[in-house]
Scaffold this motif. Structure first.
Motif, PDB file in Angstrom:
ATOM      1  N   GLY A 235       0.830  -1.199   0.000  1.00  0.00           N
ATOM      2  CA  GLY A 235       0.000   0.000   0.000  1.00  0.00           C
ATOM      3  C   GLY A 235       0.857   1.238   0.000  1.00  0.00           C
ATOM      4  O   GLY A 235       2.085   1.189  -0.160  1.00  0.00           O
ATOM      5  N   GLY A 236       0.222   2.381   0.194  1.00  0.00           N
ATOM      6  CA  GLY A 236       0.957   3.639   0.229  1.00  0.00           C
ATOM      7  C   GLY A 236       1.367   4.085  -1.158  1.00  0.00           C
ATOM      8  O   GLY A 236       0.691   3.840  -2.145  1.00  0.00           O
ATOM      9  N   GLN A 237       2.530   4.748  -1.228  1.00  0.00           N
ATOM     10  CA  GLN A 237       2.985   5.279  -2.499  1.00  0.00           C
ATOM     11  C   GLN A 237       3.423   4.186  -3.457  1.00  0.00           C
ATOM     12  O   GLN A 237       3.434   4.386  -4.657  1.00  0.00           O
ATOM     13  N   GLY A 238       3.786   3.017  -2.944  1.00  0.00           N
ATOM     14  CA  GLY A 238       4.208   1.922  -3.807  1.00  0.00           C
ATOM     15  C   GLY A 238       3.076   1.022  -4.239  1.00  0.00           C
ATOM     16  O   GLY A 238       3.321  -0.093  -4.708  1.00  0.00           O
ATOM     17  N   ALA A 239       1.821   1.460  -4.100  1.00  0.00           N
ATOM     18  CA  ALA A 239       0.670   0.627  -4.432  1.00  0.00           C
ATOM     19  C   ALA A 239       0.409   0.690  -5.930  1.00  0.00           C
ATOM     20  O   ALA A 239       0.407   1.763  -6.536  1.00  0.00           O
ATOM     21  N   GLY A 240       0.160  -0.480  -6.500  1.00  0.00           N
ATOM     22  CA  GLY A 240      -0.192  -0.552  -7.903  1.00  0.00           C
ATOM     23  C   GLY A 240      -1.695  -0.603  -8.100  1.00  0.00           C
ATOM     24  O   GLY A 240      -2.489  -0.444  -7.169  1.00  0.00           O
TER      25      GLY A 240
END
Length: 294
Positions: A235-240
């Protein structure tokens, strides 16, 4: 008595006739715009898509289906614009993983194919393991890879590359083996080295098969990236986009789920179109598969 001059007039030298002009070639008939293959490849799918979207919109409106069951295309597009801040960042993450995995699969697949073509014994011994890698569900392997590889992005790239690897190996190996026997005998007659045969005979013969594998592998890399994101659950900014689909499902935000699915589908179409353009650019001037107008 002097002899009189002849009274017959002196014939004038014949004038040089101008060279005859070649008959002008008739102008080629102008092909109508809609009859051109390039236009048809774009217009026909768009027309079918517009008809399907119109039917979708009409059925949702006529049956008064609620958005949490089936959203209308207009609502899906509206959600795509309103939630673009989150969906756009997730799209970039998914595309980055897909491109990296596709590049890794291409390089590894080509190198493995070069190894296979060097010896039939090596291919016989190792090719079944490539098939085993293909038939093993990535969902079962991805958790182990995510545990072993600490970096989430690297682990998802490896998972997606494993999904996209087999078509490169299979098609490239087939192409490297599909050499004209007469040409192979000619190279042997001229005592060509193994490297010369590979660079000047096998690789040009394998290019159509290789690009066919690229078109398949590009879509599989996207599928592998989405599956890896589902398993990783980052999750967060690295969520696709897979994470956005999961979150939308938990919140019953079905229009946002459809918007994320639309972005995944458009990404897959764009990758396939890019590979098709690359194939035409590489093979269009000499291979029959790209010169046919039927």
């Amino acid at each position: 008595m002097s002899t009189p001059f002849p009274t017959s007039p002196i014939a004038a030298p014949a004038e040089r006739s101008a060279p005859a002009r070649a008959p002008a070639k008739p102008a080629a008939p102008r092909v109508p715009l809609m009859a051109q293959p390039r236009v048809q490849r774009v217009v026909y799918p768009l027309l079918v898509g517009l008809v399907l979207i119109a039917l979708w919109q009409g059925l949702v409106t006529a049956m008064e289906l609620p958005p949490y069951l089936v959203p209308s295309p207009l609502l899906m597009l509206k959600t795509l614009f309103t939630d673009w801040a989150a969906l756009g960042g997730s799209l970039w993450v998914t595309v980055k993983i897909t491109v990296l995995a596709f590049a890794v699969a291409t390089v590894a697949g080509v190198l493995i194919s070069f190894l296979f073509v060097q010896s039939k014994r090596i291919e016989t011994a190792l090719f079944p393991y490539a098939v085993l890698l293909q038939v093993t569900p990535i969902v079962a392997v991805a958790p182990l890879i995510i545990i072993w590889v600490k970096d989430p992005t690297a682990s998802m790239v490896i998972c997606a590359a494993l999904v996209a690897l087999f078509p490169i190996i299979s098609n490239t190996t087939l192409g490297l083996r599909s050499v004209e026997p007469d040409l192979q005998s000619y190279f042997k007659l001229n005592r060509a080295t193994r490297m010369q045969t590979l660079l000047r005979l096998r690789i040009p013969s394998a290019l159509p098969y290789f690009f066919g594998g690229l078109r398949i592998s590009s879509g599989l890399a996207l599928i592998g990236a989405v599956v890896a994101e589902f398993v990783a659950g980052t999750g967060g900014q690295g969520a696709g986009l897979a994470y956005q689909i999961l979150q939308a499902g938990f919140q019953l935000n079905i229009p946002r789920m459809f918007a994320a699915l639309l972005l995944i589908s458009l990404t897959g179409v764009a990758l396939f179109a890019l590979m098709a353009w690359l194939t035409r650019a590489a093979l269009g001037s000499w291979h029959a598969s790209e010169n046919s107008h039927d």
